[in-house]
Scaffold this active site. Structure first.
Site, short mmCIF file in Angstrom:
data_model
loop_
_atom_site.label_atom_id
_atom_site.label_comp_id
_atom_site.label_asym_id
_atom_site.label_seq_id
_atom_site.Cartn_x
_atom_site.Cartn_y
_atom_site.Cartn_z
N CYS A 1 3.07 -4.42 0.71
CA CYS A 1 3.09 -4.00 2.11
C CYS A 1 4.46 -4.37 2.64
O CYS A 1 4.93 -5.50 2.41
CB CYS A 1 2.00 -4.71 2.90
N THR B 1 0.69 1.70 2.67
CA THR B 1 -0.59 2.34 2.97
C THR B 1 -0.42 3.85 3.14
O THR B 1 -1.22 4.64 2.64
CB THR B 1 -1.22 1.73 4.25
N TYR C 1 -2.34 0.35 9.72
CA TYR C 1 -2.82 1.50 8.95
C TYR C 1 -3.86 1.09 7.91
O TYR C 1 -4.71 1.88 7.53
CB TYR C 1 -1.64 2.18 8.24
N ASP D 1 7.04 3.72 9.43
CA ASP D 1 6.03 2.72 9.07
C ASP D 1 5.07 2.59 10.25
O ASP D 1 5.32 3.12 11.32
CB ASP D 1 6.70 1.37 8.77
N SER D 2 4.00 1.83 10.04
CA SER D 2 3.04 1.61 11.11
C SER D 2 3.57 0.64 12.17
O SER D 2 3.07 0.61 13.29
CB SER D 2 1.72 1.07 10.55
N CYS E 1 6.09 2.46 4.13
CA CYS E 1 4.74 1.94 4.36
C CYS E 1 3.92 2.18 3.09
O CYS E 1 3.78 3.33 2.65
CB CYS E 1 4.11 2.67 5.54
N HIS F 1 5.43 -5.15 5.45
CA HIS F 1 5.41 -6.28 6.38
C HIS F 1 5.62 -7.61 5.64
O HIS F 1 6.22 -8.54 6.18
CB HIS F 1 4.06 -6.37 7.12
N GLU G 1 2.54 -8.90 13.07
CA GLU G 1 2.77 -8.10 14.28
C GLU G 1 2.63 -8.94 15.55
O GLU G 1 3.22 -8.61 16.57
CB GLU G 1 1.81 -6.90 14.32
#
Length: 276
Positions: A196, A86, A53, A21-22, A84, A198, A164
């Site tokens: 997403c 994206t 991303y 993942d990012s 992820c 996250h 984040e």
């Protein structure tokens, strides 16, 4: 994209599962995989240097995703989980080309779209990054399975940076969530997909906004179950590993990743800087 009949007889159950993942979002998927498959070794790559991303070009997302995929293949992974949305929406075909049938690839959009399409959902909302919404993949994937479902997608780009930065249960995220979820695009939805990885880190706050009016889909659980089905199908489940190893590679070491990964996986995990 048509694929030939898969043959994974060269793979062993003892090989690790690769996840990328990012940033911290994919940890929500990794945590569910750990819970559902407690004997599996996991290798996680968080591309924290390039997040989010969702604000990057398609070409950049493809470049990052294929580099990470090749790295995970070099680490002898028996499956790749694109944790992820994206990356899935913008680079899935390129990841499949990089893998070239060597290992199973599990993404985070198609299993969720399939489950939603075959259950009783009429008006579905999707919140995701700009790049995921611009791809339209959720709407295409759901309506491919069930053309009667109404799908409305809303880009919510401020959520990933807030997560984040560690703003969980914070007035900043409360304000962002209220601003996004009150958007008229989501006015009549009965189901909300957190598009997403996250976003499940904010699932309690999102559920609190809706009360019991809207069903919020738990995507990491769906993806982990799909992975289990695939590994079982090809006899790749590891049932004999009492002390599994969890190794985390980051392209930039961040305090928030360290905090969340240790919360999910315990203090003995390996965090290693790796710039591809």
């Amino acid at each position: 994209m048509k694929t030939k009949k898969q043959d994974y007889s060269h793979l062993s159950p003892s090989q690790p599962i690769g996840i990328f993942d990012s940033g911290v979002g994919g940890l929500t998927v990794a945590k569910e995989i750990k819970r559902l498959l407690p004997h599996e070794d996991l290798i996680y790559f968080g591309d924290t240097k390039h997040l989010p991303y969702g604000e990057k070009s398609k070409d950049a997302i493809i470049e990052y995703s294929t580099k990470i995929t090749n790295f995970l293949l070099q680490q002898n992974c028996k499956a790749i989980v694109i944790a992820c949305n994206t990356a899935t929406a913008n680079a899935l075909n390129e990841v499949l080309q990089s893998v070239n049938g060597k290992v199973p690839v599990i993404d985070v959009i198609n299993p969720v779209a399939e489950k939603v399409a075959y259950e009783i959902h009429n008006n579905v909302g999707v919140i995701a990054t700009k790049a995921t919404v611009n791809s339209g993949l959720y709407k295409k994937s759901i309506r491919k399975q069930n053309k009667w479902i109404k799908v409305d997608e809303l880009a919510t780009p401020l959520l990933v940076p807030a997560i984040e930065e560690g703003f969980k249960n914070h007035p900043i995220t409360h304000a962002i969530i209220y601003n996004y979820l009150s958007n008229k695009k989501l006015k009549n939805i009965e189901t909300l997909i957190l598009g997403c990885t996250h976003y499940p880190l904010l699932i309690d706050e999102i559920k609190q906004y809706y009360g019991n009016r809207v069903r919020v889909i738990d995507s990491p659980n769906i993806v982990a179950n799909h992975l289990k089905i695939i590994l079982d199908k090809y006899h790749l489940l590891n049932d004999n590993n009492p002390k599994p190893n969890y190794h985390f590679y980051l392209s930039d070491l961040t305090k928030n990743f360290e905090k969340i990964s240790k919360k999910f996986f315990g203090k003995t995990i390996d965090l290693e800087l790796k710039v591809l």
